[in-house]
Design a protein around this motif. Structure first.
Motif, mmCIF file in Angstrom:
data_model
loop_
_atom_site.group_PDB
_atom_site.id
_atom_site.type_symbol
_atom_site.label_atom_id
_atom_site.label_comp_id
_atom_site.label_asym_id
_atom_site.label_seq_id
_atom_site.Cartn_x
_atom_site.Cartn_y
_atom_site.Cartn_z
ATOM 1 N N SER A 1 0.853 -1.212 -0.088
ATOM 2 C CA SER A 1 0.025 0.191 0.081
ATOM 3 C C SER A 1 0.928 1.275 0.033
ATOM 4 N N ASP A 2 0.128 2.526 -0.617
ATOM 5 C CA ASP A 2 0.894 3.819 -0.420
ATOM 6 C C ASP A 2 1.263 4.037 1.230
ATOM 7 N N GLN A 3 0.565 3.722 2.058
ATOM 8 C CA GLN A 3 0.883 4.059 3.569
ATOM 9 C C GLN A 3 1.708 3.156 3.953
ATOM 10 N N TRP A 4 2.026 2.036 3.633
ATOM 11 C CA TRP A 4 3.330 1.153 3.786
ATOM 12 C C TRP A 4 4.683 1.957 3.325
ATOM 13 N N LYS A 5 4.516 2.443 2.145
ATOM 14 C CA LYS A 5 5.734 3.089 1.467
ATOM 15 C C LYS A 5 5.953 4.453 2.456
ATOM 16 N N GLU A 6 4.675 5.040 2.546
ATOM 17 C CA GLU A 6 5.159 6.335 3.483
ATOM 18 C C GLU A 6 5.611 5.920 4.942
ATOM 19 N N ALA A 7 5.274 4.584 5.610
ATOM 20 C CA ALA A 7 5.704 4.487 6.882
ATOM 21 C C ALA A 7 7.197 3.872 6.676
ATOM 22 N N GLN A 8 7.796 3.599 5.664
ATOM 23 C CA GLN A 8 9.011 3.053 5.473
ATOM 24 C C GLN A 8 10.005 4.242 5.559
ATOM 25 N N LYS A 9 9.540 5.512 5.335
ATOM 26 C CA LYS A 9 10.370 6.559 5.307
ATOM 27 C C LYS A 9 10.496 7.122 6.903
ATOM 28 N N LEU A 10 9.705 6.523 7.762
ATOM 29 C CA LEU A 10 9.478 6.914 9.261
ATOM 30 C C LEU A 10 11.103 6.054 9.882
ATOM 31 N N LYS A 11 11.367 5.205 9.503
ATOM 32 C CA LYS A 11 12.681 4.535 10.098
ATOM 33 C C LYS A 11 12.038 3.903 11.280
ATOM 34 N N VAL A 12 10.910 3.229 11.302
ATOM 35 C CA VAL A 12 10.294 2.490 12.566
ATOM 36 C C VAL A 12 10.342 1.160 12.231
ATOM 37 N N PRO A 13 10.230 0.148 13.014
ATOM 38 C CA PRO A 13 10.115 -1.315 12.701
ATOM 39 C C PRO A 13 8.621 -1.428 11.975
ATOM 40 N N LEU A 14 8.540 -1.847 10.685
ATOM 41 C CA LEU A 14 7.256 -2.384 10.014
ATOM 42 C C LEU A 14 7.215 -3.845 10.161
ATOM 43 N N LEU A 15 6.004 -4.272 10.502
ATOM 44 C CA LEU A 15 5.733 -5.561 10.499
ATOM 45 C C LEU A 15 4.395 -5.952 9.764
ATOM 46 N N HIS A 16 4.680 -7.265 8.901
ATOM 47 C CA HIS A 16 3.573 -7.542 7.944
ATOM 48 C C HIS A 16 2.534 -8.514 8.960
ATOM 49 N N LYS A 17 1.337 -8.379 8.661
ATOM 50 C CA LYS A 17 0.579 -9.070 9.658
ATOM 51 C C LYS A 17 0.088 -10.417 8.892
ATOM 52 N N PRO A 18 -0.152 -11.507 9.214
ATOM 53 C CA PRO A 18 0.287 -11.778 10.440
ATOM 54 C C PRO A 18 1.813 -11.889 10.984
ATOM 55 N N ILE A 19 1.986 -11.461 12.091
ATOM 56 C CA ILE A 19 3.478 -11.251 12.523
ATOM 57 C C ILE A 19 4.151 -12.285 12.552
ATOM 58 N N PRO A 20 5.242 -12.602 11.809
ATOM 59 C CA PRO A 20 6.068 -13.598 12.244
ATOM 60 C C PRO A 20 6.961 -13.712 13.741
ATOM 61 N N GLU A 21 6.815 -14.544 14.422
ATOM 62 C CA GLU A 21 7.392 -14.753 15.567
ATOM 63 C C GLU A 21 8.881 -14.236 15.816
ATOM 64 N N ASP A 22 9.700 -14.524 14.775
ATOM 65 C CA ASP A 22 11.180 -14.314 14.760
ATOM 66 C C ASP A 22 11.268 -12.859 14.911
ATOM 67 N N GLN A 23 10.614 -12.088 13.882
ATOM 68 C CA GLN A 23 10.475 -10.586 13.799
ATOM 69 C C GLN A 23 10.010 -10.026 14.973
ATOM 70 N N LEU A 24 9.194 -10.491 15.834
ATOM 71 C CA LEU A 24 8.535 -9.917 17.104
ATOM 72 C C LEU A 24 9.474 -10.248 18.092
ATOM 73 N N ILE A 25 10.265 -11.283 18.079
ATOM 74 C CA ILE A 25 11.333 -11.482 19.289
ATOM 75 C C ILE A 25 12.614 -10.615 18.859
ATOM 76 N N GLY A 26 12.749 -10.423 17.529
ATOM 77 C CA GLY A 26 14.030 -9.448 17.450
ATOM 78 C C GLY A 26 13.400 -7.825 17.796
ATOM 79 N N ILE A 27 12.175 -7.532 17.792
ATOM 80 C CA ILE A 27 11.748 -6.166 18.174
ATOM 81 C C ILE A 27 11.896 -6.058 19.525
ATOM 82 N N LEU A 28 11.389 -7.019 20.290
ATOM 83 C CA LEU A 28 11.253 -6.996 21.789
ATOM 84 C C LEU A 28 12.694 -7.396 22.370
ATOM 85 N N GLY A 29 13.422 -7.939 21.743
ATOM 86 C CA GLY A 29 14.545 -8.426 22.436
ATOM 87 C C GLY A 29 15.856 -7.508 22.018
ATOM 88 N N ALA A 30 15.595 -6.456 21.406
ATOM 89 C CA ALA A 30 16.581 -5.373 20.866
ATOM 90 C C ALA A 30 17.137 -4.619 22.221
#
Length: 164
Positions: free
Chosen positions: A135-164
């Motif tokens: 989506s256009d919103q996803w492309k806009e969010a990429q510019k914010l330099k925050v973690p972006l997660l695609h739903k359903p959220i992969p567990e390894d990515q969630l662990i990476g964010i919470l474990g950082a």
């Protein structure tokens, strides 16, 4: 005389119970399918006792995601169904370690929530989620330099964010 249910109803009942038990075990971190490094990381995250706000207008996803965060990661989780309600909680003096927000919601979007938090000078870690990574919103969010997660959220990515 007892009446029997049709076989299809019985099978559905057993399948439903199986998936509920399986989901619960996974959410509680049963460890049967986890590697020792991943299980160790989850234990470390559990010890941090994060306080998390989840903002998502889809009730089923939001409730399941919150359940997972509480059970598997020992997080204190609050949830709301709109960006406006999320901002009320954030302005109301509640402190959070993370805000997980959906991008596309009626009214205030996840990107709007991000900009409002930045205006407030907040240091809360923001994670943006969406089922629509094209989506256009996803492309806009990429510019914010925050973690972006695609739903359903992969567990390894969630662990990476919470474990950082």
């Amino acid at each position: 005389m007892t009446t029997r249910r049709p076989p299809s109803q019985t099978a559905r009942g057993y399948l439903l119970k199986y998936f509920i038990v399986k989901f619960s075990l996974l959410a509680m971190g049963s460890g049967d399918s986890l590697g020792s490094a991943e299980a160790s990381k989850i234990d470390e995250i559990r010890g941090r006792k994060y306080k998390i706000l989840v903002i998502d207008d889809k009730d089923k996803f939001r409730k399941a995601f919150c359940f997972n965060l509480k059970r598997k990661y020992n997080a204190q989780v609050e949830d709301v169904n709109s960006g406006e309600a999320g901002m009320e909680k954030l302005r109301g003096g509640n402190s959070y370690d993370f805000v997980f927000t959906d991008i596309m919601m009626p009214g205030m979007t996840g990107i709007d929530v991000y900009h409002e938090l930045k205006k407030m000078g907040s240091e809360i870690r923001i994670v943006i989620m969406s089922a629509y990574s094209d989506s256009d919103q996803w492309k806009e969010a990429q510019k914010l330099k925050v973690p972006l997660l695609h739903k359903p959220i992969p567990e390894d990515q969630l662990i990476g964010i919470l474990g950082a």
